[in-house]
Design a protein around this motif. Structure first.
Motif, PDB file in Angstrom:
ATOM      1  N   PRO A  39       0.822  -1.224   0.000  1.00 55.28           N
ATOM      2  CA  PRO A  39       0.000   0.000   0.000  1.00 55.28           C
ATOM      3  C   PRO A  39       0.849   1.264   0.000  1.00 55.28           C
ATOM      4  N   VAL A  40       0.482   2.217  -0.848  1.00 58.62           N
ATOM      5  CA  VAL A  40       1.065   3.559  -0.857  1.00 58.62           C
ATOM      6  C   VAL A  40      -0.060   4.554  -1.075  1.00 58.62           C
ATOM      7  N   THR A  41       0.180   5.784  -0.655  1.00 61.93           N
ATOM      8  CA  THR A  41      -0.827   6.829  -0.815  1.00 61.93           C
ATOM      9  C   THR A  41      -0.200   8.040  -1.488  1.00 61.93           C
ATOM     10  N   ALA A  42      -1.021   9.041  -1.721  1.00 58.15           N
ATOM     11  CA  ALA A  42      -0.517  10.279  -2.299  1.00 58.15           C
ATOM     12  C   ALA A  42       0.533  10.926  -1.405  1.00 58.15           C
ATOM     13  N   ASP A  43       0.480  10.639  -0.115  1.00 55.00           N
ATOM     14  CA  ASP A  43       1.489  11.178   0.801  1.00 55.00           C
ATOM     15  C   ASP A  43       2.865  10.573   0.566  1.00 55.00           C
ATOM     16  N   ASP A  44       2.933   9.453  -0.156  1.00 52.54           N
ATOM     17  CA  ASP A  44       4.205   8.790  -0.450  1.00 52.54           C
ATOM     18  C   ASP A  44       4.776   9.191  -1.809  1.00 52.54           C
ATOM     19  N   VAL A  45       4.036   9.955  -2.596  1.00 54.59           N
ATOM     20  CA  VAL A  45       4.498  10.343  -3.933  1.00 54.59           C
ATOM     21  C   VAL A  45       5.645  11.339  -3.821  1.00 54.59           C
ATOM     22  N   LEU A  46       6.661  11.133  -4.625  1.00 58.86           N
ATOM     23  CA  LEU A  46       7.772  12.076  -4.749  1.00 58.86           C
ATOM     24  C   LEU A  46       7.571  12.858  -6.048  1.00 58.86           C
ATOM     25  N   GLY A  47       7.400  14.156  -5.933  1.00 58.06           N
ATOM     26  CA  GLY A  47       7.096  14.944  -7.124  1.00 58.06           C
ATOM     27  C   GLY A  47       5.620  14.850  -7.455  1.00 58.06           C
ATOM     28  N   GLU A  48       5.314  14.570  -8.714  1.00 55.08           N
ATOM     29  CA  GLU A  48       3.939  14.497  -9.174  1.00 55.08           C
ATOM     30  C   GLU A  48       3.629  13.103  -9.704  1.00 55.08           C
ATOM     31  N   ALA A  49       2.365  12.712  -9.571  1.00 53.32           N
ATOM     32  CA  ALA A  49       1.928  11.452 -10.154  1.00 53.32           C
ATOM     33  C   ALA A  49       2.120  11.487 -11.663  1.00 53.32           C
TER      34      ALA A  49
END
Length: 411
Positions: free
Chosen positions: A244-254
């Motif tokens: 599981p990962v969330t938007a809080d784990d994104v580096l930069g932009e999706a």
């Protein structure tokens, strides 16, 4: 200062680093277990303040550090470089919360970072990544009633296929994904504390559909295993079973993770060349000492023209590689537009040069250089991998050619 000379203070700093590597880092490296993270060595790099310089210095300083450490202790050089490679995306693209959680521990040497890009079927072709980041089923199952759930699916973004929706927001929490697939040949795996992971969020979109995630090692579903490689560094494979990962784990932009990867590699490719130059210089100096003292055919080895000319060629190529590395790093620090080409040239020339220099040194030393524990036996195993990782030599040639033709077309 120009790209072709160093200030006296920089030269003195390099000499200090070589001394530190020999006296304080090399003994710790000798106590490490091959194929495993040497946490004591990483902690010492932190206590010396070298890991902190990864995020406060420019590309040229990074190259000077890597070359100087590589000259006296390749294990210390590699440990430093891997901390930088794994954590630079957090430093450059992370949120305040991500940086606050991980960077102090990375610089102290108490948290191990890793850069998870390569896959069994996507090594040099990074745009062919297959590790999937799929919308979390707990959200996707409720997506049929969009109004009631208050969720939006972005299916119209340019370059995205309409049959591959990507969850972009949720009023009751950040967007969530599950990572499924495999990473392979990942340095510091499976012993790192967190990974910069590149996964495909949009199928069929090539480089445009990749997202970078910061994934702590304790996430459920993330497992790994070590790989027995030619070099003694920790290298492994990672298995993602609906991690599981969330938007809080994104580096930069999706969907813009490829920029994160290339931005990191453009910085570190010249410094891979610096690592190679450090090994080449160590091999050259060992050869100078050996050929000057070795009796052969009624004189010293250095008296044979065939030997002295080879030594001269070794020195020539090493210095040329060093100058190109410094030029590429200086271009990065200035923000020049041709950094990808210069970085590729520096890595290509330096790694190929180091292979030549170390191989020639082994030849001039003879059988003693193949004995386990000899400096050149160690360098011979170390020098091969840099021609492959962070873009194989063939990939670097492709980058150089692409940049050259693009510049010609722009005229």
């Amino acid at each position: 200062m120009t790209a072709f000379s160093l200030e006296p203070a920089q030269l003195a700093w390099c000499a200090e680093l070589r001394t530190l590597a020999a006296e304080r880092l090399h003994p710790l490296a000798d106590k490490g277990e091959p194929g495993h993270v040497n946490r004591a060595l990483v902690a010492e790099l932190g206590s010396l303040g070298l890991l902190g310089r990864l995020f406060t210095s420019g590309a040229l300083d990074l190259c000077l550090m890597r070359e100087s450490l590589a000259y006296a202790c390749t294990e210390a050089e590699t440990a430093l470089a891997l901390q930088g490679l794994g954590a630079h995306p957090v430093h450059a693209y992370g949120t305040e919360a991500q940086r606050a959680r991980w960077l102090p521990r990375v610089t102290a040497g108490t948290a191990i970072a890793a850069f998870a890009l390569s896959e069994p079927g996507a090594g040099s072709d990074a745009a062919a990544l297959e590790l999937r980041a799929e919308a979390d089923a707990s959200q996707a199952d409720r997506s049929s009633d969009v109004a009631q759930a208050g969720r939006s699916w972005d299916v119209a973004q340019a370059g995205r296929s309409s049959d591959a929706p990507v969850l972009t927001a949720a009023p009751d929490g950040p967007a969530r994904w599950r990572l499924t697939g495999e990473k392979c040949w990942i340095s510091n795996a499976p012993e790192a504390d967190f990974y910069t992971v590149f996964a495909r969020t949009t199928p069929g979109a090539g480089a445009r559909g990749v997202t970078a995630f910061l994934v702590p090692a304790d996430r459920p579903g993330l497992t790994g295993r070590g790989l027995d490689m030619l070099s003694p560094h920790p290298i492994g494979a990672l298995d993602f079973d609906a991690v599981p990962v969330t938007a809080d784990d994104v580096l930069g932009e999706a969907d813009r993770g490829f920029r994160v990867a290339m931005g990191t590699l453009n910085l570190f490719r010249p410094s891979v060349g610096a690592f190679a130059v450090g090994m080449a210089q160590a091999a050259l100096d060992a050869t100078l000492a050996h050929t000057a003292g070795r009796d052969a055919f009624g004189g010293k080895l250095r008296d044979l023209q065939a030997v002295s000319h080879q030594v001269a060629e070794m020195a020539l190529r090493t210095e040329a590689a060093r100058l190109m590395v410094h030029a590429a790093a200086s271009a990065y620090d200035r923000g020049d537009p041709d950094v990808p080409r210069r970085s590729a040239m520096a890595k290509l020339l330096a790694t190929e040069t180091a292979q030549y220099v170390v191989d020639t040194a082994v030849q001039l030393h003879g059988a003693r250089a193949l004995q386990r524990g000899h400096l050149l036996e160690h360098l011979y195993r170390e020098v091969r991998a840099p021609r492959i990782y962070e873009g194989a030599s063939e990939v670097q040639r492709g980058i150089i050619a692409k940049e050259l033709y693009a510049r010609q077309e722009a005229r």
